[in-house]
Each structure stands twice: as structure tokens, then as C-alpha cells.
Design a protein around this motif. Structure first.
Motif, PDB file in Angstrom:
ATOM      1  N   PHE A 272       0.834  -1.219  -0.002  1.00 44.69           N
ATOM      2  CA  PHE A 272       0.007   0.028  -0.007  1.00 44.69           C
ATOM      3  C   PHE A 272       0.907   1.206   0.101  1.00 44.69           C
ATOM      4  N   THR A 273       0.495   2.332  -0.763  1.00 43.88           N
ATOM      5  CA  THR A 273       0.947   3.577  -0.656  1.00 43.88           C
ATOM      6  C   THR A 273       0.001   4.639  -0.427  1.00 43.88           C
ATOM      7  N   ILE A 274       0.396   5.483   0.776  1.00 41.81           N
ATOM      8  CA  ILE A 274      -0.501   6.766   0.788  1.00 41.81           C
ATOM      9  C   ILE A 274       0.042   8.013   0.417  1.00 41.81           C
ATOM     10  N   SER A 275      -0.688   8.857  -0.224  1.00 39.85           N
ATOM     11  CA  SER A 275      -0.195  10.011  -0.603  1.00 39.85           C
ATOM     12  C   SER A 275      -1.186  11.153  -0.659  1.00 39.85           C
ATOM     13  N   ARG A 276      -0.769  12.182  -0.790  1.00 40.40           N
ATOM     14  CA  ARG A 276      -1.725  13.454  -0.699  1.00 40.40           C
ATOM     15  C   ARG A 276      -1.534  14.536  -1.735  1.00 40.40           C
ATOM     16  N   VAL A 277      -2.440  15.053  -2.199  1.00 42.10           N
ATOM     17  CA  VAL A 277      -2.428  16.402  -3.030  1.00 42.10           C
ATOM     18  C   VAL A 277      -3.114  17.326  -2.448  1.00 42.10           C
ATOM     19  N   ASN A 278      -2.367  18.377  -1.768  1.00 43.22           N
ATOM     20  CA  ASN A 278      -2.966  19.327  -0.924  1.00 43.22           C
ATOM     21  C   ASN A 278      -3.823  20.523  -1.594  1.00 43.22           C
ATOM     22  N   ALA A 279      -3.396  20.419  -2.726  1.00 40.11           N
ATOM     23  CA  ALA A 279      -4.113  21.628  -3.856  1.00 40.11           C
ATOM     24  C   ALA A 279      -5.608  21.003  -4.111  1.00 40.11           C
ATOM     25  N   LYS A 280      -5.574  19.916  -3.929  1.00 38.13           N
ATOM     26  CA  LYS A 280      -6.933  19.203  -4.444  1.00 38.13           C
ATOM     27  C   LYS A 280      -7.620  18.686  -2.925  1.00 38.13           C
ATOM     28  N   ASN A 281      -7.121  18.971  -2.007  1.00 36.66           N
ATOM     29  CA  ASN A 281      -7.685  18.687  -0.573  1.00 36.66           C
ATOM     30  C   ASN A 281      -7.971  17.010  -0.547  1.00 36.66           C
ATOM     31  N   THR A 282      -7.142  16.212  -1.075  1.00 41.87           N
ATOM     32  CA  THR A 282      -7.285  14.947  -1.196  1.00 41.87           C
ATOM     33  C   THR A 282      -6.259  13.913  -0.784  1.00 41.87           C
ATOM     34  N   VAL A 283      -6.445  12.905   0.067  1.00 39.58           N
ATOM     35  CA  VAL A 283      -5.540  11.963   0.464  1.00 39.58           C
ATOM     36  C   VAL A 283      -6.120  10.509  -0.311  1.00 39.58           C
ATOM     37  N   TYR A 284      -4.842   9.800  -0.820  1.00 43.19           N
ATOM     38  CA  TYR A 284      -5.230   8.730  -1.355  1.00 43.19           C
ATOM     39  C   TYR A 284      -4.389   7.393  -0.803  1.00 43.19           C
ATOM     40  N   LEU A 285      -5.011   6.331  -1.119  1.00 52.14           N
ATOM     41  CA  LEU A 285      -4.363   5.084  -0.697  1.00 52.14           C
ATOM     42  C   LEU A 285      -4.447   4.156  -1.906  1.00 52.14           C
ATOM     43  N   GLN A 286      -3.244   3.902  -2.343  1.00 47.30           N
ATOM     44  CA  GLN A 286      -3.061   3.106  -3.488  1.00 47.30           C
ATOM     45  C   GLN A 286      -2.767   1.571  -2.839  1.00 47.30           C
ATOM     46  N   MET A 287      -3.679   0.526  -3.316  1.00 41.55           N
ATOM     47  CA  MET A 287      -3.605  -0.768  -2.730  1.00 41.55           C
ATOM     48  C   MET A 287      -3.195  -1.727  -3.719  1.00 41.55           C
ATOM     49  N   ASN A 288      -2.200  -2.318  -3.722  1.00 43.12           N
ATOM     50  CA  ASN A 288      -1.780  -3.325  -4.682  1.00 43.12           C
ATOM     51  C   ASN A 288      -1.678  -4.754  -3.970  1.00 43.12           C
ATOM     52  N   SER A 289      -1.781  -5.890  -4.780  1.00 46.28           N
ATOM     53  CA  SER A 289      -1.446  -7.219  -4.444  1.00 46.28           C
ATOM     54  C   SER A 289      -2.235  -7.276  -2.965  1.00 46.28           C
ATOM     55  N   LEU A 290      -3.649  -7.096  -3.476  1.00 44.09           N
ATOM     56  CA  LEU A 290      -4.650  -7.319  -2.321  1.00 44.09           C
ATOM     57  C   LEU A 290      -4.817  -8.650  -2.086  1.00 44.09           C
ATOM     58  N   LYS A 291      -5.070  -8.698  -0.885  1.00 47.46           N
ATOM     59  CA  LYS A 291      -5.381 -10.078  -0.084  1.00 47.46           C
ATOM     60  C   LYS A 291      -6.722 -10.136   0.394  1.00 47.46           C
ATOM     61  N   PRO A 292      -7.295 -11.551   0.519  1.00 50.59           N
ATOM     62  CA  PRO A 292      -8.810 -11.805   1.263  1.00 50.59           C
ATOM     63  C   PRO A 292      -8.674 -10.957   2.637  1.00 50.59           C
ATOM     64  N   GLU A 293      -7.440 -11.021   3.253  1.00 52.09           N
ATOM     65  CA  GLU A 293      -7.491 -10.631   4.915  1.00 52.09           C
ATOM     66  C   GLU A 293      -7.443  -8.960   4.557  1.00 52.09           C
ATOM     67  N   ASP A 294      -7.507  -8.282   3.504  1.00 53.25           N
ATOM     68  CA  ASP A 294      -7.679  -6.898   3.371  1.00 53.25           C
ATOM     69  C   ASP A 294      -8.996  -6.428   3.403  1.00 53.25           C
ATOM     70  N   THR A 295      -9.941  -7.449   3.207  1.00 50.82           N
ATOM     71  CA  THR A 295     -11.270  -7.082   3.229  1.00 50.82           C
ATOM     72  C   THR A 295     -11.794  -6.265   4.522  1.00 50.82           C
ATOM     73  N   ALA A 296     -12.408  -5.151   4.256  1.00 52.48           N
ATOM     74  CA  ALA A 296     -12.835  -4.256   5.490  1.00 52.48           C
ATOM     75  C   ALA A 296     -13.386  -3.149   4.900  1.00 52.48           C
ATOM     76  N   VAL A 297     -14.085  -2.214   5.819  1.00 49.42           N
ATOM     77  CA  VAL A 297     -14.369  -0.915   5.622  1.00 49.42           C
ATOM     78  C   VAL A 297     -13.071  -0.088   6.148  1.00 49.42           C
ATOM     79  N   TYR A 298     -12.783   0.651   5.001  1.00 50.49           N
ATOM     80  CA  TYR A 298     -11.685   1.644   5.237  1.00 50.49           C
ATOM     81  C   TYR A 298     -12.058   3.159   5.455  1.00 50.49           C
TER      82      TYR A 298
END
Length: 123
Positions: A68-94
């Protein structure tokens, strides 16, 4: 007051990728460190990742480090979470959250929370 709205969740097969977004209201977004947390059914909410106000510092839970990679763009008031190689145990409400302070993995330090977005990873 900060309002947070997550998006980007969905159903994905194991090994796939998703990118979550969290849009914040207000003009003070850049003054908050931001975090992502998740909660699976029957389990307590757990820390996933956090990022400092400038984006120069990040911290990850061991379970997602390297995937996973977290990033943000302050000019857009947005934060991201890029999730790769997902596993069944990543299932959740984020959930994304905003903290008027230093980057932290402690959920109690976060004052504002979004409503959450469901991520389901099938095997």
C-alpha cells in the motif's frame, strides 16, 4: 470543522489493485496529518497508513508495508491509498481520518473521520 468523504472501494480479486480517495472540505486540509484505518467484521479498527501535512513523512502497518502507498495532493484537498497485491484479509471498511497534529498511528489522536468505503477481496 473538516468533512471527509471516501470513495474508490469495491470488489476485487486477490492480487488486484484499488485506489481509495478521501476528499476533504475546508481550506485547512494542509494543516492536518491524515490517516487510513480499516475495520473488518467482528474485529477492532486498525491502523493502515498515515501521512504528514506536507506528505514528506509516511508510516505503514506491517501488514500492508510494501503493498500500500499513501499520498496526498493538498491543492486538491485529497488523500489517496493505493492498494496493490490485495489479499482476502484486506477485506474491510476503510476510513480516512484527519489529525490536527503530528503523523500518528493512534486512532484516538484523529478528530475527524469519514463514513468509510467497503473493500472486498475475493480469493
Amino acid at each position: 470543522q473538516v468533512q471527509l468523504v471516501e470513495s474508490g472501494g469495491g470488489l476485487v480479486q486477490a492480487g488486484g489493485s484499488l485506489r481509495l480517495s478521501c476528499a476533504a472540505s475546508g481550506r485547512t486540509f494542509s494543516m492536518y496529518s491524515m490517516g487510513w484505518f480499516r475495520q473488518a467484521p467482528g474485529k477492532e479498527r486498525e491502523f493502515v497508513a498515515a501521512i504528514s501535512q506536507s506528505g514528506g513523512s509516511t508510516v505503514y502497518a506491517d501488514s500492508v508495508k510494501g503493498r500500500f502507498t499513501i499520498s496526498r495532493v493538498n491543492a486538491k484537498n485529497t488523500v489517496y491509498l493505493q492498494m496493490n497485491s490485495l489479499k482476502p484479509e484486506d477485506t474491510a471498511v476503510y476510513y480516512c481520518a484527519a489529525n490536527w497534529g503530528l503523523i500518528t498511528s493512534t486512532s484516538g489522536e484523529y478528530k475527524y473521520w469519514g463514513q468509510g468505503t467497503q473493500v472486498t477481496v475475493s480469493s
